[in-house]
Design a protein around this motif. Sequence first.
Motif, PDB file in Angstrom:
ATOM      1  N   PRO A   1      20.819  47.666  21.621  1.00 12.63           N
ATOM      2  CA  PRO A   1      20.434  46.369  22.180  1.00 12.63           C
ATOM      3  C   PRO A   1      19.162  46.487  23.019  1.00 12.63           C
ATOM      4  O   PRO A   1      19.006  47.417  23.811  1.00 12.63           O
ATOM      5  N   GLY A   2      18.258  45.568  22.826  1.00 14.81           N
ATOM      6  CA  GLY A   2      17.002  45.578  23.565  1.00 14.81           C
ATOM      7  C   GLY A   2      15.943  46.477  22.973  1.00 14.81           C
ATOM      8  O   GLY A   2      14.891  46.682  23.598  1.00 14.81           O
ATOM      9  N   ALA A   3      16.177  47.017  21.769  1.00 11.85           N
ATOM     10  CA  ALA A   3      15.169  47.881  21.155  1.00 11.85           C
ATOM     11  C   ALA A   3      13.880  47.122  20.881  1.00 11.85           C
ATOM     12  O   ALA A   3      12.798  47.724  20.835  1.00 11.85           O
ATOM     13  N   ASP A   4      13.958  45.805  20.720  1.00 13.70           N
ATOM     14  CA  ASP A   4      12.757  45.020  20.476  1.00 13.70           C
ATOM     15  C   ASP A   4      11.807  45.038  21.667  1.00 13.70           C
ATOM     16  O   ASP A   4      10.607  44.782  21.514  1.00 13.70           O
ATOM     17  N   LEU A   5      12.337  45.337  22.872  1.00 16.24           N
ATOM     18  CA  LEU A   5      11.487  45.375  24.055  1.00 16.24           C
ATOM     19  C   LEU A   5      10.404  46.437  23.927  1.00 16.24           C
ATOM     20  O   LEU A   5       9.308  46.290  24.471  1.00 16.24           O
ATOM     21  N   LEU A   6      10.710  47.519  23.214  1.00 11.70           N
ATOM     22  CA  LEU A   6       9.749  48.608  23.062  1.00 11.70           C
ATOM     23  C   LEU A   6       8.580  48.217  22.184  1.00 11.70           C
ATOM     24  O   LEU A   6       7.538  48.884  22.196  1.00 11.70           O
ATOM     25  N   TYR A   7       8.725  47.136  21.414  1.00  6.84           N
ATOM     26  CA  TYR A   7       7.684  46.723  20.479  1.00  6.84           C
ATOM     27  C   TYR A   7       6.868  45.542  20.995  1.00  6.84           C
ATOM     28  O   TYR A   7       5.923  45.122  20.339  1.00  6.84           O
ATOM     29  N   ARG A   8       7.252  45.018  22.164  1.00  7.69           N
ATOM     30  CA  ARG A   8       6.531  43.860  22.677  1.00  7.69           C
ATOM     31  C   ARG A   8       5.313  44.272  23.495  1.00  7.69           C
ATOM     32  O   ARG A   8       4.303  43.594  23.498  1.00  7.69           O
ATOM     33  N   GLY A   9       5.428  45.358  24.244  1.00  8.67           N
ATOM     34  CA  GLY A   9       4.278  45.906  24.957  1.00  8.67           C
ATOM     35  C   GLY A   9       3.731  45.038  26.061  1.00  8.67           C
ATOM     36  O   GLY A   9       2.549  45.092  26.370  1.00  8.67           O
ATOM     37  N   ASN A  10       4.575  44.200  26.712  1.00 13.78           N
ATOM     38  CA  ASN A  10       4.109  43.375  27.831  1.00 13.78           C
ATOM     39  C   ASN A  10       4.981  43.612  29.055  1.00 13.78           C
ATOM     40  O   ASN A  10       5.434  42.685  29.697  1.00 13.78           O
TER      41      ASN A  10
ATOM     42  N   LEU B   1      13.486  40.319  31.159  1.00 16.00           N
ATOM     43  CA  LEU B   1      14.761  40.247  30.460  1.00 16.00           C
ATOM     44  C   LEU B   1      15.343  38.834  30.451  1.00 16.00           C
ATOM     45  O   LEU B   1      16.503  38.657  30.089  1.00 16.00           O
ATOM     46  N   SER B   2      14.563  37.858  30.863  1.00 17.28           N
ATOM     47  CA  SER B   2      15.048  36.479  30.896  1.00 17.28           C
ATOM     48  C   SER B   2      15.301  35.966  29.489  1.00 17.28           C
ATOM     49  O   SER B   2      14.820  36.520  28.495  1.00 17.28           O
ATOM     50  N   ALA B   3      16.041  34.858  29.409  1.00 19.32           N
ATOM     51  CA  ALA B   3      16.400  34.298  28.099  1.00 19.32           C
ATOM     52  C   ALA B   3      15.160  33.857  27.325  1.00 19.32           C
ATOM     53  O   ALA B   3      15.045  34.107  26.120  1.00 19.32           O
ATOM     54  N   SER B   4      14.219  33.206  28.012  1.00 16.55           N
ATOM     55  CA  SER B   4      13.026  32.714  27.318  1.00 16.55           C
ATOM     56  C   SER B   4      12.176  33.858  26.791  1.00 16.55           C
ATOM     57  O   SER B   4      11.665  33.800  25.665  1.00 16.55           O
ATOM     58  N   ASN B   5      12.038  34.918  27.595  1.00 18.56           N
ATOM     59  CA  ASN B   5      11.231  36.052  27.146  1.00 18.56           C
ATOM     60  C   ASN B   5      11.933  36.825  26.033  1.00 18.56           C
ATOM     61  O   ASN B   5      11.285  37.360  25.130  1.00 18.56           O
TER      62      ASN B   5
ATOM     63  N   SER C   1      10.903  37.255  21.205  1.00 21.28           N
ATOM     64  CA  SER C   1      10.877  38.289  20.163  1.00 21.28           C
ATOM     65  C   SER C   1      11.009  37.699  18.767  1.00 21.28           C
ATOM     66  O   SER C   1      10.631  38.332  17.783  1.00 21.28           O
ATOM     67  N   LEU C   2      11.555  36.480  18.686  1.00 23.51           N
ATOM     68  CA  LEU C   2      11.703  35.840  17.374  1.00 23.51           C
ATOM     69  C   LEU C   2      10.358  35.505  16.746  1.00 23.51           C
ATOM     70  O   LEU C   2      10.297  35.219  15.549  1.00 23.51           O
ATOM     71  N   ALA C   3       9.291  35.526  17.541  1.00 22.45           N
ATOM     72  CA  ALA C   3       7.962  35.252  17.008  1.00 22.45           C
ATOM     73  C   ALA C   3       7.242  36.513  16.550  1.00 22.45           C
ATOM     74  O   ALA C   3       6.098  36.421  16.073  1.00 22.45           O
ATOM     75  N   MET C   4       7.887  37.665  16.663  1.00 19.36           N
ATOM     76  CA  MET C   4       7.249  38.919  16.285  1.00 19.36           C
ATOM     77  C   MET C   4       7.274  39.094  14.770  1.00 19.36           C
ATOM     78  O   MET C   4       8.342  38.984  14.152  1.00 19.36           O
ATOM     79  N   PRO C   5       6.138  39.375  14.134  1.00 19.69           N
ATOM     80  CA  PRO C   5       6.143  39.617  12.681  1.00 19.69           C
ATOM     81  C   PRO C   5       7.000  40.820  12.311  1.00 19.69           C
ATOM     82  O   PRO C   5       7.618  40.835  11.235  1.00 19.69           O
ATOM     83  N   GLU C   6       7.035  41.845  13.201  1.00 19.98           N
ATOM     84  CA  GLU C   6       7.838  43.031  12.908  1.00 19.98           C
ATOM     85  C   GLU C   6       9.302  42.690  12.715  1.00 19.98           C
ATOM     86  O   GLU C   6       9.997  43.302  11.889  1.00 19.98           O
TER      87      GLU C   6
ATOM     88  N   LEU D   1      19.100  39.789  14.267  1.00 19.99           N
ATOM     89  CA  LEU D   1      17.980  39.884  13.337  1.00 19.99           C
ATOM     90  C   LEU D   1      17.280  41.238  13.419  1.00 19.99           C
ATOM     91  O   LEU D   1      16.899  41.811  12.399  1.00 19.99           O
ATOM     92  N   TRP D   2      17.123  41.742  14.648  1.00 18.24           N
ATOM     93  CA  TRP D   2      16.405  43.005  14.816  1.00 18.24           C
ATOM     94  C   TRP D   2      17.185  44.175  14.230  1.00 18.24           C
ATOM     95  O   TRP D   2      16.586  45.153  13.762  1.00 18.24           O
ATOM     96  N   SER D   3      18.499  44.102  14.241  1.00 18.37           N
ATOM     97  CA  SER D   3      19.307  45.222  13.766  1.00 18.37           C
ATOM     98  C   SER D   3      19.482  45.237  12.248  1.00 18.37           C
ATOM     99  O   SER D   3      20.034  46.201  11.713  1.00 18.37           O
ATOM    100  N   LEU D   4      19.028  44.212  11.543  1.00 20.48           N
ATOM    101  CA  LEU D   4      19.259  44.138  10.101  1.00 20.48           C
ATOM    102  C   LEU D   4      18.704  45.326   9.318  1.00 20.48           C
ATOM    103  O   LEU D   4      19.365  45.792   8.382  1.00 20.48           O
ATOM    104  N   PRO D   5      17.515  45.862   9.631  1.00 21.49           N
ATOM    105  CA  PRO D   5      17.072  47.048   8.875  1.00 21.49           C
ATOM    106  C   PRO D   5      18.013  48.234   9.028  1.00 21.49           C
ATOM    107  O   PRO D   5      18.317  48.920   8.041  1.00 21.49           O
ATOM    108  N   THR D   6      18.487  48.469  10.245  1.00 18.18           N
ATOM    109  CA  THR D   6      19.422  49.580  10.464  1.00 18.18           C
ATOM    110  C   THR D   6      20.758  49.295   9.803  1.00 18.18           C
ATOM    111  O   THR D   6      21.339  50.175   9.148  1.00 18.18           O
TER     112      THR D   6
END
Length: 335
Positions: free
Chosen positions: A271-280, A297-301, A305-310, A206-211
Amino acid sequence: MHATHKFRLLLRREFWEHKGGFLWAPLIAGGISLLLTLMAVIVGEVAAQRAIGAGKLTIDGNVVVNGLDLSVLSGKLDAEKMQQLAQGIDLSLLMAALWPFIVLAFVVFFYCLGALYDDRKDRSVLFWKSLPLSDAQTVLSKVVSATLVAPLLAVAAGVATMIGFMVLLSAVVMLHGGNPVTLLWGPGNPLNVLASLLAAVPVFALWSLPTVGWLLLCSAWARTKPFLWAIMVPLFAGIFVSWFELMKVFNLDSSWFWSNVVGRMLLGTVPGADLLYRGNASGMVGPDSAQGLLEYLSASNTLSSLAMPELWIGVVAGAAMIFVAIRLRRWRDEG
């Protein structure tokens, strides 16, 4: 022929045409990591033997004379040290499995960039259009190949690398009289690492769809040099916005445009680019940094990212660009 059967055949076609990038490149990357690990083990063994010969190697203040006996060392590990050992093993497994994902970023980027352009360049698009296949099916098969097939193969390569890493360490442990089950396989949690890798697949898709959408759009539209168009248009747009400070109209800084527009258009295949947008990521530093990184980096965390509006805004933007790419393919078939 049923539509699902056609789509399955299209996916098979994409795999066989790009087997080197989808399958062999991640496996080779994992093999290189194992080779480097083996070289590090050999260097460490030579250094340890030299230190033993010079009487400079000590454990808990005791000089090691005859060699490293891991069975004796493991008996001195308390519960806290065993927990630290388990975290170190999990973190090492995760680092070993990341090598195929590093290659994945480049494979998916250049695959999408040439997915529609190469067919026009060699004019094979005329052959594919003569078949009972719609443009939507063809383009969507490339999207699924980039966002799901390639990451799943990277996960498989990562798992193979983890197994090879554990086998290599097990041989070293047995060489020094230790029990691999007690020191490696027992404390380690390879299933947790595998769960983290699998959880990253839907987030990556899902995160890679814009690219992916932007690269496919450039691949379908550009008459020549799609790489330059794909890179220069976002970069020049960012420079233009920064130069004239256009984001101040929306009470935003120019960095917002670079992060949420330029970055999402060019770096989504990392991969993992969404981590830069979570800020935690505050738990990734400090004395418990290993544990904090594993939790981060756990599965639950990762699935959080699926809850991020971005993410979902990017999905809509990527879907729109994919739709335009499908429309462009219907008439842009020149060489």
